[in-house]
Design an enzyme around this catalytic site. Structure first.
Site, short mmCIF file in Angstrom:
data_model
loop_
_atom_site.label_atom_id
_atom_site.label_comp_id
_atom_site.label_asym_id
_atom_site.label_seq_id
_atom_site.Cartn_x
_atom_site.Cartn_y
_atom_site.Cartn_z
N ARG A 273 0.87 -1.19 0.00
CA ARG A 273 0.00 0.00 0.00
C ARG A 273 0.90 1.24 0.00
O ARG A 273 1.42 1.64 1.04
CB ARG A 273 -0.92 -0.02 1.22
CG ARG A 273 -2.10 0.93 1.13
CD ARG A 273 -2.96 0.82 2.37
NE ARG A 273 -3.60 -0.47 2.48
CZ ARG A 273 -4.79 -0.77 1.96
NH1 ARG A 273 -5.45 0.14 1.28
NH2 ARG A 273 -5.31 -1.97 2.12
N SER A 348 -8.49 -5.73 -10.05
CA SER A 348 -9.95 -5.73 -10.04
C SER A 348 -10.45 -5.29 -11.40
O SER A 348 -9.72 -4.70 -12.19
CB SER A 348 -10.48 -4.80 -8.94
OG SER A 348 -10.16 -3.45 -9.23
N ARG A 386 2.08 -3.72 -7.38
CA ARG A 386 1.81 -4.62 -6.26
C ARG A 386 2.01 -6.09 -6.61
O ARG A 386 2.26 -6.93 -5.73
CB ARG A 386 0.39 -4.40 -5.73
CG ARG A 386 0.09 -5.18 -4.46
CD ARG A 386 -1.33 -5.07 -4.01
NE ARG A 386 -1.64 -3.77 -3.43
CZ ARG A 386 -2.80 -3.50 -2.82
NH1 ARG A 386 -3.74 -4.41 -2.73
NH2 ARG A 386 -3.02 -2.28 -2.33
#
Length: 423
Positions: A273, A348, A386
Site C-alpha cells: 500500500r 480488479s 503490487r
C-alpha cells in the site's frame, strides 16, 4: 449518474440498491424532491417566458399612452422572468447535486453487505508450499538489493520507495508483458495524462467517499489520478462514438498516485500500500447490452496473465457495500501471499454501466433508428506494481533468490534474480 427517468418511475429499485450498499435511503427522497423542484422551476420559467414573448408583441403593436403603460408592465414581467431564471438555475444545481449523491445501481446477483460479505467465485492453482522458512517480499527484496524503502522515505516520505536494478526490470517486465497481451487482444495503447480537470475526476465518481485519497493541486485546479481509468473515461467526454464494429478498448500505462488517507497503520511494511505505483489499465466503451459480456472478457484477460505468472489466486464477487460509487459490479482477483497466509487483492475489474458516461456525456448511435444512448464503461487493471509482492513471495528459493516466470524473462534478462555478489 443514474438515469433520472428511473428516479421518477422506479425509485424503489434505487432504494433497494442503496440498502444493499448500506447507504442512506433518504438520499433517494432528497433527489426526488430536488427533481420535482427542478421541473416545477422549468414550468414556471417557460410559462413566464411565453407570457413575455406574447406581451412583447402586444407592446410592439401599441401606440401612445397605451404603449407607455405596457412598457412599464413589460419591465415588471421581465423582472419576474429574471427571478424565475435564477430560481431555475438554483433548482438545477440542487437537483444535479442530489442526483450525483446517488451511487450506481448494483447489478442483480451482487452480494449485499460490506467488505467481508464477498462471494468466492473460483480458486485457481495450488497454494505454494515451501520446505524452508518463508520470507516476506520486503525481506527478500532488501537482501537482493532491488527495493529500497529507506531511501524512498528519505527522499519523499513514508510509503515511497525506489525500485533498483532487477526490481525496476521486474516492474517493467510486468508492464511490457501486459502491453503485449492487451495490444494482441485489440486494445489501443495509450500514455494518458496523470493530471485531470475537476469535471473529469467528478465525472468518473472519484470525488465521492474516496476524495480524501486523491491528490489535488489547488493552484492549478488539477487532480493527480490514482488510475488511468479517469483520463480514459474523459477521453470521449461530450462525444458520440462509433460502436458499430464492437467495443472501443484502450490500455492506459501511467504512474498512479493515491494518498491512502484511510489506511493509517495498514500495510505499512513494503510496497503493498504505497502512494505511487505503475499500472496498465484496460478501459472499454461498449453498448449497454454488451457490458456484462465485456466484463467477463476483462476478467479473462486478467486471469490469463496471472496464470502464466504461476500465481495462486481466487476471484471474488465484491459485496455491494464495498463497491465504489461508479461500479455496478466488481470482481477482485486476490493472490496468495505466503508470508501472511492470506489472499491479498492484486487486481480488479468493474462494470460501471452507464454511470460515468451519463456524467461525461458519452453516447453512441443505436441502429436502426439512429437515436443516441449512453454507452457503458468498464475498467480492469492488467498489471501493477503490487504484483511484485506476490511474485517475490511465490517464487522465492531457499537461498533467497527469485525464480522469474518464463514470460517475464525476456524483459528481466535472466531466469533468476540473485544478490549482486551471487551473480
Amino acid at each position: 449518474m443514474i438515469d433520472p427517468t428511473l428516479l421518477r418511475d422506479n425509485p424503489d429499485l434505487i432504494r433497494q440498491s442503496l440498502q444493499a450498499r448500506g447507504g442512506e435511503i433518504e438520499a433517494v427522497d432528497r433527489a426526488i424532491v430536488a427533481d420535482d423542484a427542478r421541473r416545477a422551476a422549468i414550468t414556471e420559467f417557460e410559462t413566464l417566458r411565453g407570457e413575455q414573448n406574447l406581451f412583447g408583441k402586444k407592446v410592439a403593436a401599441a401606440k401612445g399612452e397605451e404603449k407607455s403603460a405596457l412598457v412599464a408592465d413589460a419591465k415588471a414581467l421581465a423582472e419576474k422572468v429574471k427571478a424565475a431564471q435564477a430560481n431555475l438555475q438554483e433548482a438545477e444545481a440542487n437537483a444535479k447535486k442530489a442526483l450525483y449523491a446517488l451511487p450506481n445501481l448494483v447489478s442483480e446477483g451482487v452480494p449485499a453487505g460490506g467488505e467481508e460479505n464477498f462471494h468466492t467465485l473460483k480458486t485457481v492453482g495450488d497454494k505454494p508450499s515451501f520446505d524452508f522458512p518463508v520470507r516476506d517480499h520486503l525481506d527478500l527484496a532488501e537482501a537482493l538489493g532491488i527495493i529500497d524503502m529507506d531511501r524512498g522515505a528519505k527522499v519523499s516520505g513514508s510509503r515511497f520507495y525506489f525500485l533498483v536494478g532487477a526490481g525496476a526490470l521486474l516492474e517493467n517486465a510486468l508492464m511490457q508483458r501486459a502491453i503485449q497481451l492487451a495490444v494482441g487482444e485489440g486494445f489501443q495503447l495509450m500514455m494518458p495524462p496523470t493530471l485531470v480537470r475537476p469535471e473529469v475526476m467528478q465525472g468518473t465518481g472519484f470525488l465521492g467517499e474516496h476524495a480524501s485519497e486523491v491528490y489535488y493541486l489547488p493552484h492549478d485546479e488539477l487532480y493527480l489520478t490514482g488510475t488511468s481509468e479517469v483520463a480514459l473515461a474523459g477521453y470521449h467526454s461530450d462525444e458520440i462514438i462509433d460502436l458499430s464494429a464492437g467495443p472501443l478498448r484502450y490500455a492506459g500505462l501511467s504512474t498512479c498516485y493515491r494518498r491512502e488517507a484511510g489506511s493509517h497503520g495498514r500495510d505499512v511494511r513494503g510496497i503493498i500500500r504505497v502512494h505511487q505505483f505503475q499500472k496498465l489499465e484496460m478501459f472499454s466503451y461498449t453498448s449497454q447490452g454488451d457490458a456484462e459480456a465485456e466484463h467477463e472478457r476483462l476478467l479473462g484477460w486478467q486471469e490469463q496473465l496471472l496464470g502464466e505468472l504461476g500465481l495462486h489466486y481466487r476471484v471474488i464477487d465484491v459485496a455491494a457495500g464495498d463497491l465504489g460509487s461508479s461500479a455496478a459490479r466488481k470482481y477482485d482477483i486476490e493472490a496468495w501471499i505466503a508470508s501472511q497466509g492470506d489472499y491479498r487483492e492484486l487486481t480488479s475489474t468493474s462494470n460501471c454501466t452507464t454511470f460515468q458516461a451519463r456524467r461525461l456525456g458519452t453516447r453512441h448511435r443505436v441502429e436502426p433508428d439512429g437515436n443516441t444512448e449512453a454507452v457503458a464503461t468498464l475498467n480492469g487493471t492488467l498489471a501493477t506494481t503490487r504484483w511484485i509482492v506476490a511474485l517475490l513471495e511465490t517464487h522465492q528459493q531457499p537461498d533467497g533468490s527469485i525464480r522469474v516466470p518464463e514470460s517475464l524473462q525476456p524483459f528481466v534478462g535472466q531466469d533468476t534474480i540473485r544478490a549482486r555478489g551471487d551473480q
